[in-house]
Each structure stands twice: as structure tokens, then as C-alpha cells.
Design an enzyme around this catalytic site. Structure first.
Site, PDB file in Angstrom:
ATOM      1  N   HIS A   1     -16.336  -3.216  10.674  1.00 14.01           N
ATOM      2  CA  HIS A   1     -15.607  -4.184   9.847  1.00 14.01           C
ATOM      3  C   HIS A   1     -14.450  -4.758  10.650  1.00 14.01           C
ATOM      4  O   HIS A   1     -13.442  -5.159  10.094  1.00 14.01           O
ATOM      5  CB  HIS A   1     -15.087  -3.523   8.569  1.00 14.01           C
ATOM      6  CG  HIS A   1     -16.172  -2.945   7.721  1.00 14.01           C
ATOM      7  ND1 HIS A   1     -16.685  -1.700   7.947  1.00 14.01           N
ATOM      8  CD2 HIS A   1     -16.870  -3.461   6.683  1.00 14.01           C
ATOM      9  CE1 HIS A   1     -17.644  -1.455   7.069  1.00 14.01           C
ATOM     10  NE2 HIS A   1     -17.785  -2.514   6.292  1.00 14.01           N
TER      11      HIS A   1
ATOM     12  N   GLU B   1     -29.599 -10.459   6.638  1.00  9.64           N
ATOM     13  CA  GLU B   1     -28.877 -11.449   7.450  1.00  9.64           C
ATOM     14  C   GLU B   1     -29.837 -12.358   8.207  1.00  9.64           C
ATOM     15  O   GLU B   1     -29.605 -13.557   8.322  1.00  9.64           O
ATOM     16  CB  GLU B   1     -27.908 -10.760   8.416  1.00  9.64           C
ATOM     17  CG  GLU B   1     -26.647 -10.211   7.757  1.00  9.64           C
ATOM     18  CD  GLU B   1     -26.875  -8.907   7.020  1.00  9.64           C
ATOM     19  OE1 GLU B   1     -27.949  -8.294   7.207  1.00  9.64           O
ATOM     20  OE2 GLU B   1     -25.986  -8.486   6.250  1.00  9.64           O
TER      21      GLU B   1
END
Lengths: 429, 448
Positions: free
Chosen positions: A215, A145
Site C-alpha cells: 500500500h 485488475e
């Protein structure tokens, strides 16, 4: 050790996708261009029936603030120019895919990349884009990322358009340094000589019913202090397409957070032409005069349900929702002004303050935890500006200040009953 | 490198395979017996019955060799080839190598006198920086860490602009917003430096990818990304190396291994064979160079640059040098290393002296010219220094610009207004008055 770590990390990332597939049996619709969009699904059944979804062509083309790219400048407001324009029924991931397709088609310098985007993305947002525009423009990156964000910043600093994806908002934190110290400050620190205005970071956000700790997160508030970044969250397919195209074309780096539970469940008619919706502009979804409810993303639909419960509570809730409070204050018949904030940074203070000056009451709803959340910032500004108009304390309905525990979601995040309770409390203060 | 080539010569016996160089002879003999046909599904790795570990990329447990052209007295070492270099080019390199410490000394001292807030010298790394800069094209996009001012000097970036940045004066292109030595210039293809270490490394991959996607610059320009051996410990180094190799991006990564990251010696920074040993792990062509040998750095940079353009992917160059100066003006390096060690390095292996001896051996330089150069450079630096020293700061209102493009958000407008009210209310307070006097327009642009 490292093998175990990798395996553990990769598996949960796929979970929401697989489980959503289970709720959606019309898997053929995953292939674009779809004749029919998939059926609405997801953890909030009310979304499909929301009155805020624009189900007809006419409604879609008259979405407030809509600006078509091909409309002649200075021509009549585009809302009047509906003739000849078409719409198509899309869910939110299709609308996002459509926005990126428009972006790639209209801007040769645009590229789309991230983890697993080449095959279509784990949420299908980039379906078919690699085939349509080539692997040099739509490609996978290694699983890093901070690398994705850094790469995107480098591209944008050369004047290119970088639309990068973080697979989940929960995994944006390794890129936090690149986004906060680099992207946000790029223009300022170079005296305006270099900028990364072409940078857009897309990331799914908010809860999905069973996403657990990593999530489910809402991350918008972490970027509120990153001066130089913009943060945008859409609530529906039209919003997603118009706001994403606006974000991509905005001359500032933008973090575009997509409520993942709406990818399939939110379905409406979406104009197929190239259009944008304005950033930093909140939208009043239902006008009202007694209380303002301010929210964004998924909770828009919980708020809608709560307002419905307020006017006609089922027997199990009725005892808690009086007809009136005191001599005049109507509770069940209260007129609620619901506002979708849409852009979190810089936010539309004018619309919010005007509304609270009119209603005198404010309830702010978001999934992120209360402490350090957006609500605190808005509440502080509103009390400063509307001190004499406020008839009740500003109420914040937020996630608890706990991590997103898998089994506790129903009672951790704002749902229609908590919002209802907050509205009743605020009205009866 | 030589060892790697020798091992590769064994390979043809195994068809269609490129086994890594670390396999020992026993492993190769098994390959010949036909084990090699059993490949793993995601790898070209040959199968081996030998339980053998390795911890070296050279194949024989030696360290990666350091490429050198000139010895300590400026003479080519045996077998070395002098890179193509004209008299004028060599003299320009030498001049910039001398200008760097001249500028450093004056600015370092000015910080000591409190005239600027901070400074970082490049002492000892003159050949590493100027040598590599000379091997690049002017239009190659440079992304630096902070100890690469020599690259700007090589590109003839005006001394006035350097001084304006260090003083944060109204002539600073970045409007006095960053600490000294955080230079940047679009025209000189030098991306603005930022303090967070290694963040420029993955950015360089993106810059290089953009170059490939720009028809007018594809196959012409590369990104040159500088960082220290300490910064290479950051996750962004890993990310940048990965990205520039998997997503073909012509970046030349230049690691200045000067032995220290502030007080941390390189031995506490990594346990492996420096930074260069990591290159092959990322599938990146790699070389280690003697950073005190300007000609070696020049030749390596030129060749690395060619490889970047030809292969379209990253190349890694580890430049071995020694940080002679303190880390910065906020650091006293004798707290963690002996003064004698530094003095020895300055005397024994001085990159400027080594290059000067080479020039003299070519008949391209003499003592008289040396005297003239030193005097001229000092005058030039002092002139620019004096000009910046007395210059006012940018207008105060620049505090609020360039945060966002387009309309200023309401919160910033409001805060600018708050400052206006505050200044008008307290403008006679000595603390404010003195500070306001330092700005162009003396704060009037905000107060009105």
C-alpha cells in the site's frame, strides 16, 4: 486456502482508509457536496501548512498554466480572467471527484469504474458520482485488475472515455500486460487506425505512513519504458483536478498516480469551473540560482521542509549546515530552485535543463527505489546536456532498493533531513 | 444441454428456487421436505444434508454434448434442423472456405521461400471460422486471436490488403509494424490483432459495453471475440468472462478448440470438460459445436448472437475442431504428433468436403464449378501476391509516428535526428544502402 488468501488480500486494502478515518474525526465531511472540507490530516503534518497551497480565490484562479474550458480561444490569458469565477476549499480527493464529475457532465461517452467505486471508493474519490450520473456510468467491476484495464482499453478503442481505477498502484501489476503490451502500443501497431486515447487509469500511489509492502509503492518508473503511455502525478488539489482533466482529455492513454497521503492532508481553494493544466510541463515552485531540486508527488513537501531547514536549521541540525563553504559558496543562504516535474512520461526536459544550466547543481528526489528509478534517467540526460555546467555530481535521494518494509518507512524513504543532507553535500562539493 | 433441461423440470416442486443441475435425486428429495427455506444470506443455494461432490455441468457425469447438423457425408443427422440458408449464401460460404486454404498455401510456401517472415495457416478450421463469420453481422466488432483470417475473407476484405500486411508493404494500413497475419481494419470492424494471447478477451467486454452505450448501435451490434483453447488458460479469459457477465456486455466468445496450443495437447491444457464447462460458472449461456460442420457453426452463431442482443450479456461457444496445419511457420508439428494422425483427420473429417457434399445434395454445386472456382481463386490470390511482393516498404520515418497522438515527444524527435545523422554518415555502407533501398523514398524522408 483460497478463502484465506482472499481474506488476507481484502483486509489490508481497507487498512489505509480505516486508519485515515481515525486521524480525521470530521467524518461528516465525507458526504458531498461538503459545506466544509475535512480537516487536513495524514502522515505529513507539514502539507497543511505548505506555502504551495493556494489558500485564496485569487491565488487559485491564477495558478500557472491554468486554462478554463469556457474561455474563448485567443482571448487574454485566462490568468487575467478571474472575475466571476468561483473557488471552493477542497482536499485532493474532493478535487479528483470534482474533475470526474466535470468529465462525466461534459462527455456523455465517459464512464468511471473500478473496484468499489460505486459507493464512493475506498478513498472517497468517487463519492456521490453513481447517484449523480447513474450506475451505467459509474460502476463496480469484479476484482480483476487485468480485467479492468482490458475492459477500459476495449471501451476506449470504440472512442469512449474510460476513467478506470486501480485501488492501489501496488495492484497495477496484474494489468501490466494490458497497459504495456496493449494500451501503449494500440495506436502504433494499427498504423493509427485504432487508438485508446480515451483511456485514463487512476491509482493511488506512494507511502502513507503504515502501508507496508503493498500500500506504499511508487510504480511510475515501471511505465517509463512503455512507449505510448503517459504518466502524471499531481501534488495538490488544484493540480489534481487540472491535470486529471487534462489526462482524461489527452488523446493518449494516461496513468494518473495520486499520492494517497495527500488525499486529505492537501487542502486548497480550487476553481469550481472546468479547467486543465498542461501535461509534460514541469512547474517551478520556487525560483533559485544555486541548486535545483527536482521532485514530484508527496516529496514536494519534504523538499519544501528541507529548504526551510537549510536556511534556518534548528540547533540539532545546525552543526551540519554551515553558513558558507569555502570562500564564496553560501550554504544556509543558498538559493534553491524547487521544481515539481508533474508529468513523468514524457517529462519536461527543457525546464529541467534550463534550471540546471543556471544552477549547475541537481538533486533529484523520489520515493521509488534508486535503482531503475526516474532519477537515473533524468540524471543521464542532464549530464549529457549540462556536462560543462555541472559543478557537482547529480545527487539522487530515493527510496532504498528494498521493498517497503512496514516499520522502516521513516528511514527508507526520502525525508526532510535526507534531502537537506543531499542539498548541503551538493552545495559543498 | 438436454440433461440440464430435464433436471430443471423437477424444480417447480421447490418454489422460487433454481437449484443447479448437479444435485442428485437424494438432494432433491430433501428439498421437498422443506429444507429449502433455509437460504444462505448471499446465495439462492438450497440447503442439503447430502455430502455430495460434483464435477460435471451436465448433472450425470457425461460431457457437454456437441451440436451437429451435418454428418460426415453432408447429410442432416437425425433430429437436426437445417438453418435457413439460401443457395447464394451457401455458395459464398463454400467459396470463402475454399479461398482460405488457397491463400494459406501460397503464403505458407512464400514464407518457406523467405519472401515473408512468418505465417500461420487455418487448415482444418475453415468451417469454424467462415461458418461463425457467416453467422455474424458485418458491423459486429470482431476481436480475433490470429487464426481467423477467414472472417476477413467472409467480409470481402481485399486480398491486396491481406498481402500488404503480410509483406509489410507501403500499402499495409498498419505501416509494416507488426508481424504477418496481424490484420486489422476499422472499416471492416476487425480490431487489430496483437500477439499477446487472450488480451482481446476483456477488451471485447469493453467494446461490447461501448456498443450498448452507443444509441445507434445498441441492440444491433455485438462484439465477437475469438481465441483458442490454449489462450483460455490465461487470466484474461477469466477476467473477460467475468466482466461481460457481471457488467452486461453483449459479447459472443468463440473458443476454437483445435486440440493443440503449439505442442501442448488440450489434455495438458485443462482437466475439466473443455472450455464450455466454464461458461455456466460465469453465468454465461454456453454451447459446444462441431467446428467441422459449417452449418452447425452457422446456426449456433446466429442463435448465440440473438441471445447476446436479447440478454445483453456474454454467450460462450466452444467450437471443436482440429489444427491440421503446423502451429506456424516456425513450428514442425510432427515433432509432437504423428503425421498419420494428421493425415487421418484430413481424410476422415474434412470440413470443406463435408460442406461441399451438402451443397451437391441440394443441387447447388457440381464438379465443373469446383474446377472453375479453384482456378479462379488461385489466379486471384496470385495476382494480389505478385502485387505485394514487389511493393516497397512504407517510408522509414513511419518508425517514429503514431507512438503518441499530438506533438512528438522530445526524446523521439531527438532519436529521429540521431538516425538522420547516422544515415547521412553511413549511407554508403552496403548493409545500410541495401536496407534503405527497400523503403518508399529510400530513407530520404528521414535523411533530409
Amino acid at each position: 486456502m483460497s478463502l484465506t488468501t482472499t481474506t488476507l488480500r481484502r483486509l489490508p486494502r481497507r487498512l489505509p482508509l480505516l486508519s485515515q478515518r481515525r486521524t480525521n474525526t470530521t467524518a461528516a465531511a465525507d458526504n458531498l457536496p461538503a459545506a466544509e472540507p475535512p480537516q487536513a490530516g495524514g502522515s505529513i503534518p507539514t502539507v497543511a501548512k505548505s506555502a504551495f497551497m493556494r489558500n485564496t480565490r485569487e491565488q487559485a484562479l491564477r495558478a500557472p498554466g491554468i486554462t478554463f474550458a469556457d474561455a474563448a480561444p485567443g482571448s487574454a490569458p485566462s490568468g487575467n480572467l478571474v472575475g466571476g469565477r468561483e473557488t471552493r476549499k477542497m482536499n485532493m480527493y474532493q478535487a479528483i471527484r470534482d474533475a470526474m464529475s466535470v468529465c462525466l457532465a461534459t462527455d456523455d461517452n465517459a464512464v468511471v469504474f473500478g473496484e468499489d467505486v460505486a459507493f464512493g471508493g475506498v478513498f472517497r474519490c468517487t463519492m456521490g458520482l453513481a447517484e449523480e450520473f447513474g450506475r451505467e456510468r459509474v460502476f463496480n467491476t469484479p476484482l480483476t485488475e487485468q480485467g479492468i484495464a482490458g475492459f477500459a482499453i476495449g471501451l476506449a478503442s470504440m472512442g469512449h472515455t474510460a476513467v478506470a481505477e486501480m485501488q492501489f498502484g501496488d495492484y497495477i501489476f496484474p494489468a501490466f500486460d494490458q497497459l504495456v503490451n496493449e494500451a501503449a502500443k494500440f495506436r502504433y501497431r494499427s498504423g493509427g487506425k485504432f487508438d485508446v486515447g480515451g483511456l485514463t487509469i487512476r491509482a493511488p500511489c506512494m507511502a502513507v505512513g503504515h502501508g507496508g509492502l503493498y500500500h506504499s509503492q511508487s510504480v511510475e518508473h515501471f511505465f517509463m519504458g512503455a512507449h505510448g503511455l503517459k504518466v502524471v502525478i499531481p501534488r495538490s488539489p488544484i493540480q489534481a483536478k487540472g491535470l486529471l482533466l487534462a489526462a482524461i482529455r489527452d488523446p493518449n492513454p494516461v496513468i494518473f498516480l495520486e499520492p494517497k497521503t495527500l488525499y486529505r492532508s492537501a487542502v486548497e481553494q480550487v476553481p469550481i469551473d472546468d479547467f486543465t493544466l498542461p501535461l509534460s510541463k514541469a512547474e517551478i515552485l520556487t525560483p533559485g540560482s544555486d541548486v535545483t531540486v527536482l521532485t514530484y508527488g508527496t516529496p514536494v513537501y519534504h523538499c519544501e521542509s528541507a529548504i526551510h531547514l537549510l536556511s534556518s536549521p534548528p540547533p540539532s541540525l545546525a552543526p551540519h549546515v554551515p553558513q558558507v563553504q569555502g570562500a564564496q559558496q553560501k550554504i544556509r543562504g543558498a538559493s534553491v530552485e524547487l521544481i515539481d516535474l508533474r508529468t513523468i512520461v514524457p517529462w519536461d526536459i527543457e525546464t529541467v535543463v534550463q534550471s540546471v544550466e543556471k544552477t549547475g547543481r541537481l538533486v533529484i528526489v523520489h520515493e521509488a527505489g534508486r535503482q531503475g528509478g526516474i532519477g537515473g534517467e533524468i540524471a543521464a540526460e542532464v549530464q549529457k546536456r549540462c556536462f560543462l555546467k555541472l559543478k557537482a555530481p547529480v545527487k539522487r535521494v530515493a527510496g532504498t532498493d528494498a521493498p517497503n518494509g512496514l516499520q522502516y518507512e521513516k528511514f527508507q524513504l526520502p525525508d526532510q533531513v535526507r534531502i537537506l543532507d543531499a542539498i548541503v553535500e551538493t552545495l559543498s562539493y | 444441454m438436454a440433461v440440464v433441461c430435464k433436471l430443471r423440470s423437477i424444480i417447480p416442486e421447490v418454489p422460487n428456487l433454481s437449484p443447479p443441475s448437479m444435485f442428485r435425486p437424494t438432494a432433491f428429495s430433501t428439498l421437498r421436505r422443506g429444507f429449502a427455506t433455509q437460504l444462505l444470506p448471499t446465495s439462492k443455494s438450497p440447503i442439503s444434508p447430502s455430502l455430495s461432490f460434483f464435477n460435471s455441468v451436465t448433472g450425470d457425469d457425461t460431457q457437454i454434448p456437441t451440436y451437429r447438423v451435418l454428418d460426415g457425408v453432408g447429410k442432416p443427422i437425425e433430429g437436426a434442423e437445417i438453418p435457413e440458408i439460401t443457395r447464394d449464401f451457401a455458395r459464398k460460404m463454400y467459396e470463402k472456405m475454399c479461398l482460405l486454404p488457397q491463400m494459406d498455401t501460397i503464403l505458407y510456401n512464400s514464407q518457406r521461400q523467405g519472401k515473408i517472415s512468418f505465417y500461420m495457416t487455418s487448415h482444418g478450421e475453415e468451417a469454424a471460422i467462415v461458418g461463425s463469420a457467416a453467422g455474424l453481422d458485418f458491423e459486429d466488432e470482431a476481436l480475433a486471436q490470429y487464426r481467423e483470417a477467414g472472417l476477413l475473407l467472409w467480409r470481402d476484405y481485399p486480398l491486396d490488403s491481406i498481402m500488404a500486411q503480410c509483406f509489410g508493404s507501403h500499402e499495409d494500413s498498419a505501416k509494416g509494424r507488426q508481424m504477418p497475419v496481424h490484420y486489422g481494419s476499422k472499416e471492416y470492424h476487425f480490431h487489430t490483432i496483437s500477439s499477446p494471447l487472450a488480451t482481446q478477451i476483456p477488451q471485447a467486454a469493453g467494446v461490447a459495453f461501448a456498443l450498448r452505450r452507443t444509441p445507434s448501435r445498441r441492440d444491433k451490434s455485438i462484439a465477437a471475440c475469438y481465441f483458442g483453447e490454449g489462450a483460455a488458460s490465461e487470466g484474461d479469459f477469466h477476467a473477460g468472462m467475468l466482466l461481460a457477465s457481471t457488467i452486461p456486455s453483449p459479447v459472443l466468445f468463440i473458443a476454437r478448440n483445435n486440440g493443440f496450443a503449439i505442442s501442448t495437447p488440450a489434455a495438458e491444457q485443462y482437466h475439466g470438460d473443455g472450455i464450455a464447462s466454464r461458461g455456466p460458472g460465469y453465468g454465461v449461456d454456453t454451447i459446444r459445436v462441431d467446428g467441422n460442420d459449417a452449418l452447425a457453426v452457422l446456426a449456433a452463431t446466429r442463435e448465440a448472437r440473438k441471445r447476446c442482443l436479447k440478454g445483453g450479456r456474454a454467450v460462450l461457444m466452444e467450437v471443436m475442431t482440429y489444427r491440421v496445419g503446423h502451429h506456424s511457420t516456425s513450428d514442425d508439428s510432427f515433432a509432437y504428433r504423428a503425421r498419420s494422425e494428421v493425415e487421418d483427420r484430413k481424410r476422415i473429417d474434412n470440413p470443406i468436403a463435408r460442406f461441399r457434399l451438402f451443397l451437391e445434395s441440394q443441387g447447388w454445386w457440381n464438379g465443373e464449378e469446383e474446377e472453375e472456382l479453384k482456378t479462379r481463386l488461385k489466379t486471384e490470390v496470385m495476382k494480389a501476391f505478385k502485387k505485394a511482393e514487389s511493393a516497397p516498404r512504407p517510408p522509414l520515418g513511419e518508425m517514429f509516428t503514431d507512438i503518441y497522438a499530438g506533438e512528438m515527444p522530445w526524446n523521439l524527435k531527438e532519436q529521429k535526428e540521431e538516425l538522420k545523422q547516422l544515415l547521412n554518415k553511413y549511407k554508403d555502407y552496403d548493409g545500410y544502402k541495401k536496407e534503405l533501398a527497400k523503403f518508399t523514398k529510400k530513407g530520404e524522408d528521414v535523411m533530409q
